[in-house]
Structure formats: structure tokens, C-alpha cells
Design an enzyme around this catalytic site. Structure first.
Site, mmCIF file in Angstrom:
data_model
loop_
_atom_site.group_PDB
_atom_site.id
_atom_site.type_symbol
_atom_site.label_atom_id
_atom_site.label_comp_id
_atom_site.label_asym_id
_atom_site.label_seq_id
_atom_site.Cartn_x
_atom_site.Cartn_y
_atom_site.Cartn_z
ATOM 1 N N SER A 1 -46.746 -5.055 12.554
ATOM 2 C CA SER A 1 -47.802 -5.532 11.672
ATOM 3 C C SER A 1 -48.177 -4.503 10.608
ATOM 4 O O SER A 1 -47.353 -4.105 9.792
ATOM 5 C CB SER A 1 -49.009 -5.935 12.526
ATOM 6 O OG SER A 1 -50.002 -6.566 11.755
ATOM 7 N N ASP B 1 -46.108 -7.814 8.548
ATOM 8 C CA ASP B 1 -45.478 -9.031 9.066
ATOM 9 C C ASP B 1 -46.083 -10.291 8.458
ATOM 10 O O ASP B 1 -45.769 -11.395 8.879
ATOM 11 C CB ASP B 1 -45.532 -9.083 10.597
ATOM 12 C CG ASP B 1 -46.938 -9.258 11.148
ATOM 13 O OD1 ASP B 1 -47.901 -8.876 10.452
ATOM 14 O OD2 ASP B 1 -47.076 -9.755 12.279
ATOM 15 N N ASP C 1 -48.962 -11.824 8.477
ATOM 16 C CA ASP C 1 -49.825 -12.794 9.164
ATOM 17 C C ASP C 1 -51.286 -12.637 8.764
ATOM 18 O O ASP C 1 -52.146 -13.325 9.301
ATOM 19 C CB ASP C 1 -49.662 -12.719 10.691
ATOM 20 C CG ASP C 1 -50.097 -11.390 11.284
ATOM 21 O OD1 ASP C 1 -50.423 -10.452 10.519
ATOM 22 O OD2 ASP C 1 -50.108 -11.280 12.532
ATOM 23 N N ASP D 1 -49.910 -7.952 5.030
ATOM 24 C CA ASP D 1 -49.540 -6.777 5.822
ATOM 25 C C ASP D 1 -48.047 -6.851 6.133
ATOM 26 O O ASP D 1 -47.339 -7.736 5.634
ATOM 27 C CB ASP D 1 -50.392 -6.678 7.092
ATOM 28 C CG ASP D 1 -50.226 -7.876 8.013
ATOM 29 O OD1 ASP D 1 -49.845 -8.957 7.525
ATOM 30 O OD2 ASP D 1 -50.486 -7.749 9.221
#
Length: 449
Positions: free
Chosen positions: A100, A243, A245, A241
Site C-alpha cells: 500500500s 496499490d 485503494d 497510494d
């Protein structure tokens, strides 16, 4: 070895804490637990742009293949893409290799079930128990019972992009936007989505090299995005960010719109469209008091959960809520998908803004965020959860609550990873609440340190 799974999968420094050996075991145990009733389970694997992703992907795949599962590798895609594609490919499970918003030397492994939801605690505990007890779940199967890597469709990204584009009805032709992809998983698909929709985009943070993910860019470092929005005269800046999400936005003046404000703006739109069952919005204990007051002004109510998007989702599934999220920009639109999705959140924000015909700054300024102060009290690890057993601490908290009643609040929260108790105060006078927070943190350290 302690507990493996945190609030968002297994994380650690790649090849030190999160080793290929551990990834292999997670692949074996995960495939076994998630698909014990399937003779030949299919597991979809995606990753972000970290250097260690290839190593962990191959180790994880080997574990799945060793218990007879098949693997479909879809390459670099956002976490929410895997949550969507696991259903589109009719796979039995999905795995994302990402840490992340963390620096590049970290990585993580998180699982989704066949419906695209993150795993429940009891399933994670079962996987963890197999690994910690060193249980051999495959008895070394041989021959044609071993799994194989299947070819992914060339259009995995296109399938996800088409889904995203289907969630917005407003015309983006010529709308000026700046995207910051954090040199992460969204660096291709975000640009594709907004170009396909006709937006006039400037993209930064879209040149990943394996080590620059989240490095002075993305949702945790939006300064470059803010400056670029002003330079380009854009309507909005949208930062993801590693990843992808989560979303943090910048208005046309370059000012940050955090997760609390994003949820408020979208809640207003969804209420007007009749898309908020029970007029319910879900948030965490860290959501600002100003957030709660704005949601109340809409005629809506807030369901409050522990910190973590998994707990937001669990609550939404129980209550029937369709919108929920966190200050950090994890926002779940359960009428569209099963997890936080930064690109989808961007599209819903644009739907809300363009639908009003007003500037993002005007919508943002309607939400009056209270000043928030956070102080850490260093305590003994065994005392982190004992602060309400101490009469002096209880009395001090009660006095602050009485003093701030209606104009602020106090939240005491033990750290999940460090010997700290976090003291958070909100109020109208930042100097005064800072003094109160410091005094309470000192008292906690004195009594519990």
C-alpha cells in the site's frame, strides 16, 4: 513468530520479514483453506510496482501450485482490480502483493475470497494456524495433481477499466485533471480510464522503477499534486497510494480534500439520488467531529467502527450501508464494488462535483473540519489497554469531555504495534486542545509507563 496477519494482510520488509519461504507457505495454506472443497482451485494474483513483487509472486505461486491449485497472474494492477477481476474470471480466490502506502522495501500479501471480499478474521486465523504450527497441508502430491500457471487474458486491465468507466454518467470531455499515481499500481490504468472518458489530464508519479513507489508522491505526499493543479488550472487533483485503494484530492485552489470531506461530498450526492439506504454513512472513530456534524446536517446518521477499512466493510455488510470510509481516503462504495478503490472514488467525486455545477472548493468549504491534535503517551506494552482502570486517568478524561461538550471530543486509542497510547483531541481552539492533549499524555505516561 508472532501474529502474521495485521489489519490489511501480512506485511513486512521484503526478504527479511516477508520472505519467499513465508510467501510459499502462505500460498499453500491459503489455497488449502480457501478452496478445500475444490479439486483444482484457481487463484488470481496481482501486484504493485515494488522490486520485490516478482520474488514474492513466484514464491506464492509455487505454494499454490504445490497443493494442486492453478494460478492466473494478471501483473501490475490496483488492489481493487483484483477484487473485481476475481469475480470476472470466476476464480476461487485472489491475492494482492503490495504494501500500500509503505516505502518500497516493504511488501505485503492479502487475500480476497471468490466474491471479492477481504478475508474474515476466522479464515485468516486458520491460515495463520497452519503456518505457525508447521502443518503440511499437501502431503507432497505428485504427477498430474500439481497445479499450473494459466495464461491471463490480455485484456485484464481493459476489463477493470471498462467496469470503472461504467460507474460514472457525467461527461468528462475536456475536464482538466491532474493524476498522481504514486509510481504504483495505478500508473497505467488510471491514465487509460480518464483518457477514454475524454478528460484533459496531466499525470505525475507514473514512472515506476521498482524503488520510487510512494516516494514523495501519491496520497501520503500530495504536495507536488497541489502545485501541479494550480500550475495547470485544473478542476481537481487526484492522488492514489501504491496499490490505489485510497484517494486524496486537491481542489482547484490546490487545497487538500481528505477522506472525511470526500465522503461528505459523495454522501450528499448519494442521498439526493436515493442511493443511501436508511440515510446511513459508515466511518471510523478517527473521523472528524466536523464530519459527523455535516452528515447530521444532511439528515443522515453515522455508524462508527474501529480504525481499518475491513471494519468499515464488516459494518456496512451488517447494516446495509452503501457508503463508508476513513480519513486516509479508503472509501467503499458498496453499490459498485467490495473494497476501497481510489479510481472509482475519483469518478464518484467527479460525478458529485459536476452534478452540482459548483467548484470543488465551494463543496469542500461547506464541511467545517475541527482542529485535531494527536499526542503519544509512551507506556509499558502490557498497560496499553488499562487506561480506563486508573481513576486519575478516568477523571482527567471526564473533565476534558465535560469541558469540550458539544464543541469537541477526546479519543484515547492504544497503538496496535508500539508501546504507545494515542491521545487525540478535537476542538475549536487549537492552542487549548494542544495543552489538554499534552497534559493527558503526560498523565498516561506517569501512571502507565
Amino acid at each position: 513468530m508472532g501474529r502474521l496477519f495485521g489489519t490489511d494482510g501480512v506485511r513486512g520488509i521484503a526478504n527479511s520479514e516477508l520472505t519467499p519461504e513465508l510467501a510459499f507457505k502462505l500460498g499453500k495454506a491459503g489455497a488449502h483453506v480457501l478452496n478445500r472443497d475444490t479439486k483444482r482451485p484457481v487463484v488470481l494474483i496481482g501486484k504493485d510496482t515494488r522490486l520485490s513483487g516478482d520474488m514474492l509472486e513466484d514464491a506464492l505461486s509455487a505454494g499454490i501450485l504445490a497443493v494442486g491449485g492453478n494460478v492466473i497472474k494478471v501483473g501490475v494492477l490496483p488492489t481493487p482490480a483484483i477484487a473485481y477481476l476475481v469475480k470476472a474470471y470466476e476464480a476461487d480466490a485472489g491475492v494482492v502483493i503490495s504494501a500500500s502506502h509503505n516505502p518500497f522495501e516493504y511488501n505485503g500479501i492479502k487475500f480476497f475470497n471468490g466474491e471479492g471480499f477481504k478475508l474474515d478474521d476466522d479464515i485468516e486465523n486458520e491460515i495463520e494456524d497452519i503456518i505457525l504450527r508447521d502443518i503440511d497441508v499437501n502431503s507432497h502430491i505428485t504427477g498430474d495433481r500439481l497445479g499450473r500457471c494459466l495464461e491471463a487474458d490480455d485484456d485484464a486491465m481493459d476489463k477493470y477499466a471498462d467496469f470503472l468507466k461504467s460507474t460514472i454518467s457525467e461527461d468528462l470531455t475536456g475536464v482538466k485533471l491532474v493524476l498522481d499515481c504514486a509510481n504504483g499500481a495505478a500508473y497505467k490504468v488510471a491514465e487509460k480510464v480518464f483518457k477514454d472518458l475524454g478528460a484533459d489530464i496531466t499525470v505525475i508519479g507514473n514512472k515506476p522503477d521498482g524503488v520510487n513507489i510512494n516516494d514523495s508522491c501519491g496520497s501520503t505526499h500530495p504536495e507536488k499534486l497541489q502545485a501541479e493543479v494550480i500550475r495547470q488550472g485544473a478542476l481537481l487533483g487526484l492522488a492514489y497510494d501504491g496499490d490505489a485503494d485510497r484517494l486524496i484530492a486537491a481542489d482547484e485552489k490546490g487545497r487538500i480534500i481528505d477522506g472525511d470531506k470526500l465522503i461528505c461530498i459523495c454522501a450528499r450526492m448519494m442521498k439526493e439520488k436515493g442511493q443511501l439506504p436508511g440515510d446511513l454513512v459508515t466511518a471510523t472513530v478517527m473521523s472528524n467531529l466536523g464530519f459527523h456534524k455535516y452528515i447530521e446536517s444532511l439528515g443522515c446518521r453515522t455508524e462508527v467502527t474501529s480504525v481499518g477499512d475491513r471494519y468499515v466493510l464488516e459494518s456496512m455488510l451488517k447494516t446495509g450501508g452503501m457508503l463508508g470510509g476513513e480519513q486516509s481516503g479508503h472509501i467503499i462504495f458498496l453499490n459498485h464494488t467490495t473494497t476501497g478503490d481510489g479510481i472509482l472514488s475519483s469518478l464518484q467525486l467527479l460525478e458529485a462535483v459536476l452534478g452540482t455545477g459548483r467548484k470543488p472548493s465551494e463543496l469542500s468549504d461547506e464541511i467545517k473540519i475541527f482542529p485535531q491534535v494527536l499526542k503519544n503517551a509512551r507506556v509499558k506494552n502490557e498497560n496499553k489497554n488499562r487506561f480506563m482502570d486508573d481513576d486519575d486517568i478516568k477523571g482527567a478524561i471526564a473533565n476534558i469531555e465535560n469541558e469540550l461538550e458539544g464543541t469537541g471530543r477526546v479519543l484515547i486509542r492504544p497503538s496496535g504495534t508500539e508501546p504507545l497510547v494515542r491521545v487525540m483531541l478535537e476542538g475549536q481552539d487549537v492552542g487549548h486542545i494542544t495543552k489538554l492533549a499534552e497534559e493527558l499524555a503526560v498523565l498516561l505516561t506517569k501512571r502507565l509507563g
